[in-house]
Scaffold this motif. Sequence first.
Motif, PDB file in Angstrom:
ATOM      1  N   ASN A  94       0.806  -1.226   0.000  1.00  0.00           N
ATOM      2  CA  ASN A  94       0.000   0.000   0.000  1.00  0.00           C
ATOM      3  C   ASN A  94       0.835   1.271   0.000  1.00  0.00           C
ATOM      4  OD1 ASN A  94      -2.535  -1.302   0.040  1.00  0.00           O
ATOM      5  ND2 ASN A  94      -2.335  -1.672   2.245  1.00  0.00           N
ATOM      6  N   GLY A  95       2.155   1.111  -0.021  1.00  0.00           N
ATOM      7  CA  GLY A  95       3.031   2.274   0.020  1.00  0.00           C
ATOM      8  C   GLY A  95       2.769   3.301  -1.065  1.00  0.00           C
ATOM      9  N   PRO A  96       2.626   2.874  -2.319  1.00  0.00           N
ATOM     10  CA  PRO A  96       2.407   3.858  -3.389  1.00  0.00           C
ATOM     11  C   PRO A  96       1.088   4.621  -3.265  1.00  0.00           C
ATOM     12  CG  PRO A  96       3.177   1.768  -4.294  1.00  0.00           C
ATOM     13  CD  PRO A  96       2.825   1.523  -2.860  1.00  0.00           C
ATOM     14  N   PHE A  97       0.130   4.069  -2.517  1.00  0.00           N
ATOM     15  CA  PHE A  97      -1.182   4.698  -2.407  1.00  0.00           C
ATOM     16  C   PHE A  97      -1.360   5.448  -1.092  1.00  0.00           C
ATOM     17  CE2 PHE A  97      -1.434   0.652  -4.716  1.00  0.00           C
ATOM     18  CZ  PHE A  97      -1.743   1.128  -5.974  1.00  0.00           C
ATOM     19  N   ALA A  98      -0.310   5.455  -0.265  1.00  0.00           N
ATOM     20  CA  ALA A  98      -0.425   6.078   1.058  1.00  0.00           C
ATOM     21  C   ALA A  98      -0.470   7.601   0.943  1.00  0.00           C
ATOM     22  CB  ALA A  98       0.757   5.653   1.926  1.00  0.00           C
ATOM     23  N   ASP A  99      -1.024   8.218   1.965  1.00  0.00           N
ATOM     24  CA  ASP A  99      -1.067   9.674   2.074  1.00  0.00           C
ATOM     25  C   ASP A  99       0.357  10.178   2.264  1.00  0.00           C
ATOM     26  OD1 ASP A  99      -1.290  12.308   2.881  1.00  0.00           O
ATOM     27  OD2 ASP A  99      -2.918  11.948   4.293  1.00  0.00           O
ATOM     28  N   ARG A 100       0.935  10.767   1.240  1.00  0.00           N
ATOM     29  CA  ARG A 100       2.356  11.137   1.277  1.00  0.00           C
ATOM     30  C   ARG A 100       2.649  12.283   2.238  1.00  0.00           C
ATOM     31  NH1 ARG A 100       5.494   9.128  -3.126  1.00  0.00           N
ATOM     32  NH2 ARG A 100       4.254   7.681  -4.369  1.00  0.00           N
ATOM     33  N   ASN A 101       1.620  12.935   2.733  1.00  0.00           N
ATOM     34  CA  ASN A 101       1.819  13.989   3.721  1.00  0.00           C
ATOM     35  C   ASN A 101       1.764  13.465   5.155  1.00  0.00           C
ATOM     36  OD1 ASN A 101       1.947  16.160   1.810  1.00  0.00           O
ATOM     37  ND2 ASN A 101      -0.273  15.962   1.556  1.00  0.00           N
ATOM     38  N   ARG A 102       1.419  12.162   5.275  1.00  0.00           N
ATOM     39  CA  ARG A 102       1.205  11.644   6.626  1.00  0.00           C
ATOM     40  C   ARG A 102       1.672  10.211   6.827  1.00  0.00           C
ATOM     41  NH1 ARG A 102      -4.773  10.953   9.334  1.00  0.00           N
ATOM     42  NH2 ARG A 102      -4.058   9.889  11.213  1.00  0.00           N
ATOM     43  N   VAL A 103       1.893   9.479   5.762  1.00  0.00           N
ATOM     44  CA  VAL A 103       2.205   8.050   5.888  1.00  0.00           C
ATOM     45  C   VAL A 103       3.437   7.701   5.064  1.00  0.00           C
ATOM     46  CG1 VAL A 103       1.357   5.699   5.512  1.00  0.00           C
ATOM     47  CG2 VAL A 103      -0.237   7.494   6.251  1.00  0.00           C
ATOM     48  N   LEU A 104       4.378   6.973   5.702  1.00  0.00           N
ATOM     49  CA  LEU A 104       5.548   6.439   5.015  1.00  0.00           C
ATOM     50  C   LEU A 104       5.589   4.937   5.259  1.00  0.00           C
ATOM     51  CD1 LEU A 104       8.254   6.819   3.462  1.00  0.00           C
ATOM     52  CD2 LEU A 104       9.352   7.139   5.710  1.00  0.00           C
ATOM     53  N   ILE A 105       5.498   4.150   4.176  1.00  0.00           N
ATOM     54  CA  ILE A 105       5.536   2.692   4.273  1.00  0.00           C
ATOM     55  C   ILE A 105       6.668   2.183   3.397  1.00  0.00           C
ATOM     56  CG2 ILE A 105       4.288   0.540   3.866  1.00  0.00           C
ATOM     57  CD1 ILE A 105       1.682   2.086   4.189  1.00  0.00           C
ATOM     58  N   ARG A 106       7.588   1.409   4.005  1.00  0.00           N
ATOM     59  CA  ARG A 106       8.698   0.842   3.254  1.00  0.00           C
ATOM     60  C   ARG A 106       8.727  -0.669   3.467  1.00  0.00           C
ATOM     61  NH1 ARG A 106       8.804   4.872   0.777  1.00  0.00           N
ATOM     62  NH2 ARG A 106      10.445   6.446   0.643  1.00  0.00           N
ATOM     63  N   GLY A 107       8.505  -1.403   2.386  1.00  0.00           N
ATOM     64  CA  GLY A 107       8.516  -2.859   2.467  1.00  0.00           C
ATOM     65  C   GLY A 107       9.796  -3.461   1.925  1.00  0.00           C
ATOM     66  N   ARG A 108      10.224  -2.980   0.772  1.00  0.00           N
ATOM     67  CA  ARG A 108      11.424  -3.511   0.132  1.00  0.00           C
ATOM     68  C   ARG A 108      12.510  -2.440   0.077  1.00  0.00           C
ATOM     69  NH1 ARG A 108       9.320  -5.839  -5.487  1.00  0.00           N
ATOM     70  NH2 ARG A 108       8.348  -3.783  -5.507  1.00  0.00           N
ATOM     71  N   LEU A 109      13.733  -2.885  -0.186  1.00  0.00           N
ATOM     72  CA  LEU A 109      14.841  -1.945  -0.362  1.00  0.00           C
ATOM     73  C   LEU A 109      14.560  -1.034  -1.548  1.00  0.00           C
ATOM     74  CD1 LEU A 109      17.883  -4.383   0.054  1.00  0.00           C
ATOM     75  CD2 LEU A 109      16.969  -2.796   1.756  1.00  0.00           C
ATOM     76  N   GLU A 110      14.891   0.247  -1.383  1.00  0.00           N
ATOM     77  CA  GLU A 110      14.740   1.218  -2.463  1.00  0.00           C
ATOM     78  C   GLU A 110      15.979   2.105  -2.522  1.00  0.00           C
ATOM     79  OE1 GLU A 110      11.095   3.426  -2.570  1.00  0.00           O
ATOM     80  OE2 GLU A 110       9.945   1.821  -1.615  1.00  0.00           O
ATOM     81  N   LYS A 111      16.459   2.307  -3.732  1.00  0.00           N
ATOM     82  CA  LYS A 111      17.625   3.166  -3.894  1.00  0.00           C
ATOM     83  C   LYS A 111      17.254   4.627  -3.701  1.00  0.00           C
ATOM     84  CE  LYS A 111      21.617   3.837  -6.923  1.00  0.00           C
ATOM     85  NZ  LYS A 111      22.284   3.410  -8.181  1.00  0.00           N
ATOM     86  N   ASP A 112      16.075   4.984  -4.153  1.00  0.00           N
ATOM     87  CA  ASP A 112      15.616   6.370  -4.029  1.00  0.00           C
ATOM     88  C   ASP A 112      14.691   6.461  -2.813  1.00  0.00           C
ATOM     89  OD1 ASP A 112      15.275   9.043  -4.657  1.00  0.00           O
ATOM     90  OD2 ASP A 112      13.539   8.648  -5.932  1.00  0.00           O
ATOM     91  N   ASP A 113      15.283   6.449  -1.627  1.00  0.00           N
ATOM     92  CA  ASP A 113      14.532   6.378  -0.373  1.00  0.00           C
ATOM     93  C   ASP A 113      14.198   7.783   0.114  1.00  0.00           C
ATOM     94  OD1 ASP A 113      13.342   5.576   1.927  1.00  0.00           O
ATOM     95  OD2 ASP A 113      15.135   4.793   2.893  1.00  0.00           O
ATOM     96  N   THR A 114      13.134   8.356  -0.445  1.00  0.00           N
ATOM     97  CA  THR A 114      12.750   9.715  -0.053  1.00  0.00           C
ATOM     98  C   THR A 114      12.045   9.699   1.291  1.00  0.00           C
ATOM     99  OG1 THR A 114      10.707   9.465  -1.308  1.00  0.00           O
ATOM    100  CG2 THR A 114      12.557  10.526  -2.425  1.00  0.00           C
ATOM    101  N   PRO A 115      12.294  10.685   2.134  1.00  0.00           N
ATOM    102  CA  PRO A 115      11.729  10.685   3.481  1.00  0.00           C
ATOM    103  C   PRO A 115      10.338  11.294   3.530  1.00  0.00           C
ATOM    104  CG  PRO A 115      13.197  12.557   3.231  1.00  0.00           C
ATOM    105  CD  PRO A 115      13.251  11.793   1.919  1.00  0.00           C
ATOM    106  N   LEU A 116       9.670  11.062   4.655  1.00  0.00           N
ATOM    107  CA  LEU A 116       8.467  11.790   5.006  1.00  0.00           C
ATOM    108  C   LEU A 116       8.906  13.064   5.725  1.00  0.00           C
ATOM    109  CD1 LEU A 116       5.319  11.925   5.451  1.00  0.00           C
ATOM    110  CD2 LEU A 116       5.746  10.770   7.633  1.00  0.00           C
ATOM    111  N   ILE A 117       8.470  14.202   5.248  1.00  0.00           N
ATOM    112  CA  ILE A 117       8.846  15.487   5.850  1.00  0.00           C
ATOM    113  C   ILE A 117       7.653  16.055   6.613  1.00  0.00           C
ATOM    114  CG2 ILE A 117       9.731  17.815   5.454  1.00  0.00           C
ATOM    115  CD1 ILE A 117      11.754  15.757   4.649  1.00  0.00           C
ATOM    116  N   LEU A 118       7.864  16.273   7.914  1.00  0.00           N
ATOM    117  CA  LEU A 118       6.859  16.906   8.758  1.00  0.00           C
ATOM    118  C   LEU A 118       7.473  18.161   9.376  1.00  0.00           C
ATOM    119  CD1 LEU A 118       5.442  13.740  10.575  1.00  0.00           C
ATOM    120  CD2 LEU A 118       4.487  14.907   8.574  1.00  0.00           C
ATOM    121  N   ASN A 119       6.651  19.017   9.904  1.00  0.00           N
ATOM    122  CA  ASN A 119       7.146  20.273  10.466  1.00  0.00           C
ATOM    123  C   ASN A 119       6.590  20.496  11.873  1.00  0.00           C
ATOM    124  OD1 ASN A 119       8.601  21.967   8.153  1.00  0.00           O
ATOM    125  ND2 ASN A 119       6.883  20.859   7.230  1.00  0.00           N
TER     126      ASN A 119
END
Length: 379
Positions: A94-119
């Motif tokens: 469900n990672g690709p469909f998650a709310d990118r402003n609130r949810v970070l889901i990582r199941g497999r290794l990814e080279k482009d591991d972008t973070p969740l940014i909160l303030n």
Amino acid sequence: MKILHTSDWHLGRTFKGESLIEDHAYFLSQLMDIILTQEPDVLIIAGDIFDRASPPASAISQFDEFQRQVYHNTATALVILAGNHDSGERIGINGPFADRNRVLIRGRLEKDDTPLILNDEYGPIAFSALPFGEIYAARETFDNTRISSPADVIAAQVECARKHIPTNARWIISAHAFVTGASTTESERSLSVGGIETVSASVFEGAHYVALGHLHRAQKVGSDHIRYSGSPLAFAFDEAGSEKSVTMITLGRDGVSNIELLPLKALRQVRILKGNLRDLENMTNDPNRSDLVHAVLTDTGALVDPMARLRKTFPNAITLEREARQTTQSDGKGRATAKLNDPQAVIREFLTYVRDDAISDNEQAILDTAFKDISNEKA
């Protein structure tokens, strides 16, 4: 910012064959209460959500329902990653469909591991989630054939994640790893076969907090800001008496300003009971008779079906061992000494051997009456 850190739920696990589904439900209810009461800004689940790659449907339902409750009934953001017991594909589906402003889901290794940014009031906070990955998968993902250990895998993940961290951001890493110097329990599965599986804490340099999963004891490793939350349930008898918790940290302007372990209450404790079988059988007033029990029996004589007897008092007695075992009879040579032409003596010797206790006066009186009745019948 308040960050709640937990890991190693192992949903779907059994305790030496005993189902833990109700124990897990009890924990998840407590965790939801903590979230509603404490109102953390972020919940980190640092891997081993499930106990195996193909968990039972009941475990999947428990996790799905918990996620829905957090997302729809609170404002808490979610950071979730796969551990070595999980299926990366299942966790990350469900990672690709998650709310990118609130949810970070990582199941497999990814080279482009972008973070969740909160303030918060002090500026941006970047959350990187580093799931467990096998060595050969990491070589392919990071195009690096020199990766040969779990430490190399983590180093490659951190290096790629670091590239995406804004220069003015505080950095939170969640990872599933065995960091050098940490304390283990019986119930963890090795991360590496035939090689070194530990990772140096120095690999996380630059992170303001590291939320670790994999080891089941709550502990810091090398520094207060590098921590395992530990598992919410005890999964082995070497954890008997240990206190379980989730970890709440407060992140200030320059890093962690407060760490608090919020205790969890187990539906059933894991206990080791030691003593004579008769004494343990008589503990009928124990308020925690439903606990998961390992018994160490101090009886020296033979015992008839001790587990069945023990379970009449402690229905969830799981395992049993004998501290000492008498191997000889009264002559010291492993032979019975009572003569067959003296049946009362045979009975007395048998009772003494089986229960390590001589026949009582009342029992002898019963025996005398029985043999008198037999004699009268023969007459």
